[in-house]
Design a protein around this motif. Structure first.
Motif, PDB file in Angstrom:
ATOM      1  N   TYR A 135       0.859  -1.201   0.056  1.00 17.11           N
ATOM      2  CA  TYR A 135      -0.141  -0.043  -0.077  1.00 17.11           C
ATOM      3  C   TYR A 135       0.895   1.432  -0.006  1.00 17.11           C
ATOM      4  O   TYR A 135       1.841   1.292   0.720  1.00 17.11           O
ATOM      5  CB  TYR A 135      -0.739  -0.109   1.237  1.00 17.11           C
ATOM      6  CG  TYR A 135      -1.747  -1.314   1.449  1.00 17.11           C
ATOM      7  CD1 TYR A 135      -3.037  -1.363   0.798  1.00 17.11           C
ATOM      8  CD2 TYR A 135      -1.089  -2.468   1.811  1.00 17.11           C
ATOM      9  CE1 TYR A 135      -3.718  -2.560   0.588  1.00 17.11           C
ATOM     10  CE2 TYR A 135      -1.678  -3.695   1.793  1.00 17.11           C
ATOM     11  CZ  TYR A 135      -3.369  -3.833   1.319  1.00 17.11           C
ATOM     12  OH  TYR A 135      -3.742  -4.808   1.355  1.00 17.11           O
ATOM     13  N   GLY A 146      -7.645   1.729   2.258  1.00 13.68           N
ATOM     14  CA  GLY A 146      -6.644   0.373   2.625  1.00 13.68           C
ATOM     15  C   GLY A 146      -7.367  -0.906   2.361  1.00 13.68           C
ATOM     16  O   GLY A 146      -8.134  -1.431   1.601  1.00 13.68           O
ATOM     17  N   ALA A 224      -3.323   0.076  -4.271  1.00 15.33           N
ATOM     18  CA  ALA A 224      -2.495  -1.399  -3.668  1.00 15.33           C
ATOM     19  C   ALA A 224      -2.278  -2.250  -4.564  1.00 15.33           C
ATOM     20  O   ALA A 224      -3.093  -2.213  -5.745  1.00 15.33           O
ATOM     21  CB  ALA A 224      -3.927  -1.795  -3.075  1.00 15.33           C
TER      22      ALA A 224
END
Length: 309
Positions: A135, A146, A224
């Motif tokens: 991340y 997240g 991500a």
């Protein structure tokens, strides 16, 4: 996470990583990716689009700063702690940019092996698949971006033996767990900082952390980067068979699976990646002949015939 040549420290790290992974279904590695790499990844993403989008293996292998994260020493050590030294990398790459899933009926909750359910091997003690996610931005309840997890939710999959009756019992336990026991498990917004890595069991219920409101500063998109790990060669081949099946049956994701299956290792990979990967771990791919079948520019309605006939 610190690793040294001291045998006791290494052993303690190994035991703790393995315990955390088995108990919680995930392992949180902090400050793994160098800040300069994070900055470079952000710049690359911003050059390739704005808003929400997803990139796959071809994009991943185009940039050294992305693919060399697979042989980051801290990630490698953690994977060995979990699965030993015989694990395989499965390059079904998913790079998510500004993905929140706020509007889904399930509020984004899912587990990555859901497309394989109720396959019997999901409940076997020998099952071993996980996903590595890195991340570039901090996670928060307010702005999301997240990952949220149901801590211990992978325990819905229990093995009661090798017989058909045992498998039936596993299914009963699974539905009882998901309907009742899961209500008592903690769902956590993981406190991710830029450069953190989460390694999680593919059966662990999770979601991209929703955002409560849009950020004013959009210069740094939420990014991500995910790839898959199989515990051993048997599990790796199971994944490949599943991917081939989905490429033939899941019309919505046909091109996604074909893109990955078209990459033969080592032929279709950058030489720098090949050199480092061979030293670090093993990469699963189809044979060169089978991979070439997935390179065909086939209209969706004809893909089954073109690839499998």
């Amino acid at each position: 996470m610190n690793y040294t040549n001291n045998g006791n420290v290494m052993n303690n790290s190994y035991n703790q990583n393995l315990r955390d992974f088995k108990k919680n279904g995930f392992l949180h590695l902090k400050n793994v990716i160098a800040s300069e790499d994070i900055s470079t990844i952000q710049k690359i993403i911003k050059k390739n689009g704005t808003g929400a989008f997803v990139k796959t293996i071809d994009f991943f292998l185009s940039y050294d700063v992305l693919y060399r994260q697979q042989y980051n020493s801290i990630i490698l050590e953690a994977l060995r702690d979990i699965y030993g030294s015989n694990y395989w990398v499965v390059n079904d790459i998913n790079i998510q940019v500004e993905q929140y899933y706020n509007d889904r009926k399930d509020k984004g909750w899912h587990f990555d092996a859901a497309h394989e359910f109720p396959s019997r091997y999901l409940f076997k003690a020998e099952y071993g698949f996980c996903k590595v996610g890195l991340y570039t931005e901090a996670n928060s309840i307010e702005f999301g971006g997240g990952i949220d997890v149901e801590i211990g939710g992978h325990k819905s999959f229990k093995n009661f033996g090798s017989s058909k009756a045992s498998y039936f019992l596993s299914l009963i336990n699974y539905f009882f767990d998901r309907i009742f026991l899961s209500l008592f498990r903690k769902k956590s917004v993981l406190k991710i900082a830029p450069g953190d890595v989460i390694i999680f069991d593919s059966r662990l219920p999770h979601r991209s952390t929703p955002r409560q409101k849009a950020r004013q500063n959009k210069d740094n998109p939420k990014i991500a980067v995910y790839w898959n790990i199989a515990k051993d060669e048997t599990n790796a081949h199971t994944y490949m068979k599943t991917a081939m099946k989905l490429a033939a049956t899941d019309e919505n994701n046909f091109y996604h699976y074909c893109k990955y299956l078209a990459y033969h290792f080592p032929t279709d990979y950058p030489s720098h990646y090949v050199e480092n990967s061979i030293q670090a771990h093993q990469i699963i791919s189809l044979s060169k002949n089978w991979a070439s079948r997935y390179k065909l520019p086939v209209p969706e309605k004809n893909y089954r015939k073109a690839i499998f006939d």
